[in-house]
Design a protein around this motif. Structure first.
Motif, PDB file in Angstrom:
ATOM      1  N   GLY A 217       0.759  -1.238   0.000  1.00 35.17           N
ATOM      2  CA  GLY A 217       0.000   0.000   0.000  1.00 35.17           C
ATOM      3  C   GLY A 217       0.789   1.286   0.000  1.00 35.17           C
ATOM      4  N   SER A 218       2.135   1.234  -0.156  1.00 35.26           N
ATOM      5  CA  SER A 218       2.883   2.485  -0.266  1.00 35.26           C
ATOM      6  C   SER A 218       2.574   3.133  -1.609  1.00 35.26           C
ATOM      7  CB  SER A 218       4.382   2.215  -0.140  1.00 35.26           C
ATOM      8  OG  SER A 218       4.856   1.519  -1.280  1.00 35.26           O
ATOM      9  N   GLU A 219       2.953   4.366  -1.758  1.00 39.37           N
ATOM     10  CA  GLU A 219       2.660   5.078  -3.006  1.00 39.37           C
ATOM     11  C   GLU A 219       3.282   4.366  -4.201  1.00 39.37           C
ATOM     12  OE1 GLU A 219       3.337   9.521  -5.045  1.00 39.37           O
ATOM     13  OE2 GLU A 219       3.775   9.183  -2.912  1.00 39.37           O
ATOM     14  N   ASP A 220       4.529   3.919  -4.047  1.00 38.78           N
ATOM     15  CA  ASP A 220       5.220   3.273  -5.166  1.00 38.78           C
ATOM     16  C   ASP A 220       4.637   1.899  -5.485  1.00 38.78           C
ATOM     17  OD1 ASP A 220       6.862   5.448  -5.430  1.00 38.78           O
ATOM     18  OD2 ASP A 220       8.533   4.564  -4.326  1.00 38.78           O
ATOM     19  N   THR A 221       4.343   1.111  -4.468  1.00 39.48           N
ATOM     20  CA  THR A 221       3.824  -0.231  -4.731  1.00 39.48           C
ATOM     21  C   THR A 221       2.410  -0.174  -5.302  1.00 39.48           C
ATOM     22  OG1 THR A 221       3.071  -0.472  -2.437  1.00 39.48           O
ATOM     23  CG2 THR A 221       5.265  -1.330  -2.983  1.00 39.48           C
ATOM     24  N   LEU A 222       1.595   0.759  -4.795  1.00 41.31           N
ATOM     25  CA  LEU A 222       0.257   0.922  -5.369  1.00 41.31           C
ATOM     26  C   LEU A 222       0.343   1.358  -6.825  1.00 41.31           C
ATOM     27  CD1 LEU A 222      -2.062   2.561  -2.670  1.00 41.31           C
ATOM     28  CD2 LEU A 222      -2.322   0.336  -3.769  1.00 41.31           C
ATOM     29  N   ALA A 223       1.294   2.227  -7.135  1.00 38.62           N
ATOM     30  CA  ALA A 223       1.445   2.699  -8.518  1.00 38.62           C
ATOM     31  C   ALA A 223       1.816   1.544  -9.445  1.00 38.62           C
ATOM     32  CB  ALA A 223       2.504   3.796  -8.584  1.00 38.62           C
ATOM     33  N   MET A 224       2.721   0.656  -9.004  1.00 43.14           N
ATOM     34  CA  MET A 224       3.089  -0.491  -9.836  1.00 43.14           C
ATOM     35  C   MET A 224       1.892  -1.418 -10.049  1.00 43.14           C
ATOM     36  SD  MET A 224       7.001  -1.635  -8.831  1.00 43.14           S
ATOM     37  CE  MET A 224       6.877  -1.537  -7.044  1.00 43.14           C
ATOM     38  N   ALA A 225       1.149  -1.671  -8.981  1.00 40.96           N
ATOM     39  CA  ALA A 225      -0.012  -2.543  -9.097  1.00 40.96           C
ATOM     40  C   ALA A 225      -1.062  -1.933 -10.013  1.00 40.96           C
ATOM     41  CB  ALA A 225      -0.612  -2.815  -7.717  1.00 40.96           C
ATOM     42  N   HIS A 226      -1.340  -0.656  -9.829  1.00 39.83           N
ATOM     43  CA  HIS A 226      -2.379   0.006 -10.610  1.00 39.83           C
ATOM     44  C   HIS A 226      -1.996   0.061 -12.080  1.00 39.83           C
ATOM     45  CE1 HIS A 226      -5.117   3.249 -11.962  1.00 39.83           C
ATOM     46  NE2 HIS A 226      -5.907   2.754 -11.026  1.00 39.83           N
ATOM     47  N   ARG A 227      -0.736   0.396 -12.377  1.00 40.30           N
ATOM     48  CA  ARG A 227      -0.300   0.472 -13.779  1.00 40.30           C
ATOM     49  C   ARG A 227      -0.421  -0.892 -14.450  1.00 40.30           C
ATOM     50  NH1 ARG A 227      -0.580   1.367 -18.151  1.00 40.30           N
ATOM     51  NH2 ARG A 227       1.047   1.827 -19.671  1.00 40.30           N
ATOM     52  N   THR A 228      -0.016  -1.934 -13.763  1.00 44.08           N
ATOM     53  CA  THR A 228      -0.059  -3.276 -14.341  1.00 44.08           C
ATOM     54  C   THR A 228      -1.494  -3.731 -14.556  1.00 44.08           C
ATOM     55  OG1 THR A 228       2.052  -3.835 -13.299  1.00 44.08           O
ATOM     56  CG2 THR A 228       0.652  -5.665 -14.012  1.00 44.08           C
ATOM     57  N   CYS A 229      -2.339  -3.537 -13.557  1.00 48.67           N
ATOM     58  CA  CYS A 229      -3.738  -3.955 -13.682  1.00 48.67           C
ATOM     59  C   CYS A 229      -4.442  -3.201 -14.805  1.00 48.67           C
ATOM     60  CB  CYS A 229      -4.473  -3.747 -12.360  1.00 48.67           C
ATOM     61  SG  CYS A 229      -4.039  -4.937 -11.074  1.00 48.67           S
ATOM     62  N   THR A 230      -4.151  -1.909 -14.922  1.00 45.64           N
ATOM     63  CA  THR A 230      -4.773  -1.114 -15.972  1.00 45.64           C
ATOM     64  C   THR A 230      -4.311  -1.571 -17.354  1.00 45.64           C
ATOM     65  OG1 THR A 230      -4.956   0.805 -14.511  1.00 45.64           O
ATOM     66  CG2 THR A 230      -5.058   1.231 -16.877  1.00 45.64           C
ATOM     67  N   ALA A 231      -3.008  -1.806 -17.503  1.00 44.39           N
ATOM     68  CA  ALA A 231      -2.473  -2.229 -18.801  1.00 44.39           C
ATOM     69  C   ALA A 231      -3.047  -3.579 -19.221  1.00 44.39           C
ATOM     70  CB  ALA A 231      -0.950  -2.291 -18.732  1.00 44.39           C
ATOM     71  N   MET A 232      -3.150  -4.514 -18.292  1.00 43.18           N
ATOM     72  CA  MET A 232      -3.713  -5.818 -18.631  1.00 43.18           C
ATOM     73  C   MET A 232      -5.179  -5.690 -19.005  1.00 43.18           C
ATOM     74  SD  MET A 232      -1.993  -8.632 -16.062  1.00 43.18           S
ATOM     75  CE  MET A 232      -2.826  -8.015 -14.613  1.00 43.18           C
ATOM     76  N   ALA A 233      -5.931  -4.910 -18.243  1.00 42.14           N
ATOM     77  CA  ALA A 233      -7.370  -4.788 -18.488  1.00 42.14           C
ATOM     78  C   ALA A 233      -7.668  -4.095 -19.804  1.00 42.14           C
ATOM     79  CB  ALA A 233      -8.026  -4.029 -17.336  1.00 42.14           C
ATOM     80  N   ARG A 234      -6.764  -3.259 -20.286  1.00 41.87           N
ATOM     81  CA  ARG A 234      -6.982  -2.553 -21.552  1.00 41.87           C
ATOM     82  C   ARG A 234      -6.337  -3.279 -22.737  1.00 41.87           C
ATOM     83  NH1 ARG A 234      -9.480   2.089 -21.248  1.00 41.87           N
ATOM     84  NH2 ARG A 234      -9.583   3.286 -19.294  1.00 41.87           N
ATOM     85  N   GLY A 235      -5.529  -4.303 -22.460  1.00 43.55           N
ATOM     86  CA  GLY A 235      -4.787  -4.956 -23.519  1.00 43.55           C
ATOM     87  C   GLY A 235      -5.506  -6.127 -24.135  1.00 43.55           C
ATOM     88  N   GLY A 236      -4.825  -6.754 -25.086  1.00 45.85           N
ATOM     89  CA  GLY A 236      -5.389  -7.901 -25.781  1.00 45.85           C
ATOM     90  C   GLY A 236      -5.441  -9.152 -24.931  1.00 45.85           C
TER      91      GLY A 236
END
Length: 672
Positions: A217-236
């Motif tokens: 839940g730190s700022e950096d770890t949340l950012a990595m999780a959010h970026r990855t989840c968003t990229a997968m959800a928008r990808g093929g």
């Protein structure tokens, strides 16, 4: 004429029942025949949704001449790796040791006493790209066995001894804040800040690592999780029309998946996206949860109420040829044909369908990178029309066997999503699946790994089956308020201790009374799925928090200590161990126990739902009427003034009771 596989329960084995190869199922009979006839064993391991397994089957196992060679020189054994992961694990270790790589289909040659002496993965029908033809391999191995058998047997003995010695590589150690910081630093170096995920292609959904990042839940770890989840959800890799994730992306950008859809990926990712929504309120995460559950219920639910293993990557294309991704890929012309010129051109822009194609033969996978988001009604209409048209295409095959562990992970995630998002229909689906597993997979007091068409398979459950199902039953006990699930989890955890303990605080993957292989599997790293140890650890932690019984907490601590060094050294392969350590080490992430008592109704449901959403991951929440039995957490808890009342506790030491949502939210914030 069908071979011996015609009576198998595994759909993968049944796919080979018509081969001219005289296949045997794994078992004593096959090895007795090898001993009697003086032939080595050819072991072929794969799974139903495996693309290259289908290719090798068509090229070699369906070929009469190749089959004749196999039948003459070998006793041929076919194994479904999903049904017998123990067999797969020990011979995959041999394959990797002998070749430097692994994968499926896996081909291993064994002595009649089950020791490996030669191995590989896919072999083509003719020499190709440095790989020998399969028939060349057959001839070379057959010749070596006939002419130099003593040498081959001696080599097999040496390989088996070396692998057995390497199988128990310990990684003990305590995890503190320094180790957690080392895990963050190591993972940040591997993070792809542009496209999300970790490392280079191919990219697999890092489900367990994402859970650890979200718990941290730190700022950096949340950012990595959010970026990855968003990229997968928008990808093929995500099915933009019907929901659900494919197994992995062949590129670093999440554009082109390996198209099979596995239950375990979608179960684990369902938990991740539910957690992401709880932490951030991200609307995309909520949409992914809803679409994925809808897809699971529509495509993978079995008539008995559990969930099937997978959908194939391959299906028939327009020319009637079996082709990977044929069901999912689109050309611009196909979009126009379904939607008309105007909407077809718009859909091509929205879903990144190009004339050059992002996949093969001018076709594209569907991505959803942000175009058209403002035209909600149009997007809904276009998706519905495309989904309807796609449904008329030849569908990928379904492996409809039920795997205990995979269903356990799904019930765990589905029960939580149901309560958090107020979907009682999802909770009922989770309950039915859990009941089906209990009724069908418990045979004579022992857990079976798989079932199909309402009939339990013969393979005994491994550690991950017991751990995943035990955790799911604790989660379901909390979500439903029914203590029967606590007792069922207790039964499974008793079996874990009785059958799987290694005497050193950790666990073996196979039961003490299971079939003896040349080495006993003892895998502690997370790969595509959580390790058996981390699955058992998750169940022990939840059970300890729900019951308050020190024995479960003590065993969890002992098990975690046997592998703690992995968290700092190899966090990408220790996601659930890392997540557990976060909950145990960081005060801000420490789980709580929440009891909500009072009359049934919307007010109590709303308080329970708030607790499920705001409590740290790994917490337990139980809502029930005053005086309900079966839960230690509810003992001596009373409703104040006849209103639903919440008690926020840590280690069963509780703060003052509260009777409204605002006060409960404040208590949960203070607890953190």
């Amino acid at each position: 004429m069908p071979n011996r596989l015609a009576h198998a329960t595994s759909p993968y084995l049944l796919q080979h029942a018509g081969n001219p190869v005289e296949w045997w199922e794994w078992g004593d009979d096959a090895f007795a025949e090898a001993e009697r006839s003086g032939r080595p064993v050819l072991l072929s391991v794969g799974y139903a949704a495996c693309h290259w397994c289908h290719v090798m089957a068509h090229e070699s196992f369906e070929d009469e001449a190749t089959a004749a060679r196999m039948n003459r020189d070998f006793v041929n054994v076919k194994v479904d790796r999903e049904e017998r992961p123990d067999v797969d694990t020990v011979y995959m270790a041999a394959t990797q040791a002998l070749t430097g790589q692994g994968g499926w289909p896996m081909t291993v040659f064994l002595t009649p006493d089950r020791r490996p002496f030669y191995a590989g993965t896919y072999f083509p029908p003719t020499p190709r790209q440095g790989m020998p033809a399969f028939v060349q391999v057959l001839d070379a191995v057959g010749s070596a066995w006939r002419d130099r058998r003593d040498e081959v047997v001696a080599s097999a003995g040496g390989i088996a001894t070396q692998l057995a010695e390497q199988a128990l590589i310990a990684a003990p150690g305590a995890v503190g804040e320094a180790e957690l910081e080392a895990a963050r630093t190591t993972l940040a170096r591997d993070f792809d800040a542009t496209y999300g995920g970790f490392g280079r292609a191919p990219k697999f959904p890092p489900s367990m690592v994402l859970e650890a990042l979200l718990r941290d839940g730190s700022e950096d770890t949340l950012a990595m999780a959010h970026r990855t989840c968003t990229a997968m959800a928008r990808g093929g890799i995500y099915d933009q029309l019907a929901g659900g994730f494919a197994r992995y992306s062949v590129d670093a950008h999440w554009v082109v998946p390996h198209f099979e859809k596995m239950l375990y990926d979608n179960a684990l990712l369902l938990g991740v996206y539910t957690h992401l929504w709880r932490r951030t309120g991200d609307a995309l995460a909520a949409r992914v949860v809803e679409e994925t559950v809808d897809w699971l219920l529509r495509e993978l639910r079995t008539p008995e109420g559990a969930f099937a293993a997978s959908l194939d990557a391959d299906s028939l294309d327009e020319a009637g040829h079996l082709h990977e991704g044929a069901y999912y890929a689109w050309t611009p012309d196909q979009l126009v044909e379904v939607l008309g010129e105007h909407d077809g051109a718009w859909a091509a822009e929205v879903f990144t369908v190009t004339t050059a194609g992002t996949f093969e033969h001018g076709a594209s996978t569907l991505q959803r990178l942000g175009a058209g988001e403002g035209e909600v009604e149009r997007l809904v209409s276009v998706r519905a029309r495309l989904a309807e048209a796609r449904a008329r295409r030849p569908r990928p095959g379904r492996d409809d066997k039920v795997v205990a562990a995979w269903n356990g992970w799904l019930v765990d995630a589905l029960a939580e999503a149901a309560v958090v998002l107020d979907r009682p229909d999802w909770l009922e689906a989770a309950r039915v699946a859990a009941q089906t597993l209990w009724d069908l997979h418990l045979v004579d007091g022992r857990l079976r790994r798989t079932s199909r068409d309402g009939r339990a398979g013969t393979a005994t459950g491994i550690l991950e089956d017991h751990g995943a199902l035990a955790a799911a039953y604790v989660r379901l006990a909390c979500a439903t308020g029914d203590p029967v699930w606590v007792e069922r989890s207790r039964t499974l955890l008793a079996l874990v201790e009785e059958q799987f303990g290694d005497g050193k605080g950790g666990y073996f993957d196979t039961a003490a009374d299971a079939e003896s292989l040349y080495t006993r599997p003892h895998e502690v790293t997370d790969n595509a799925t959580p390790s058996g140890l981390s699955s058992a650890l998750r169940a022990l932690r939840l059970m300890a928090r729900l019951t308050g019984e020190d024995a479960y907490a003590r065993r969890a601590d002992e098990a975690a200590a046997t592998v703690g060094a992995l968290v700092g050294r190899a966090p990408r392969f220790a996601g659930w161990l890392w997540a557990d350590a976060v909950s145990e080490v960081l005060p801000s992430a420490a789980p709580v126990e929440v009891a909500v008592v009072g009359p049934e109704g919307p007010e109590r449901d709303a308080m329970a739902r708030l607790a499920w959403r705001l409590a740290p991951a790994g917490s337990v929440v139980v809502a029930a009427t005053e005086g309900s039995g079966g839960f230690a957490l509810l003992e001596d808890r009373t409703a104040r003034d006849g209103r639903p009342t919440a008690y926020v506790c840590r280690g069963f030491v509780c703060r003052l009771p509260v009777s409204d949502e605002a006060a409960l939210g404040a208590e949960l914030q203070r607890a953190a």
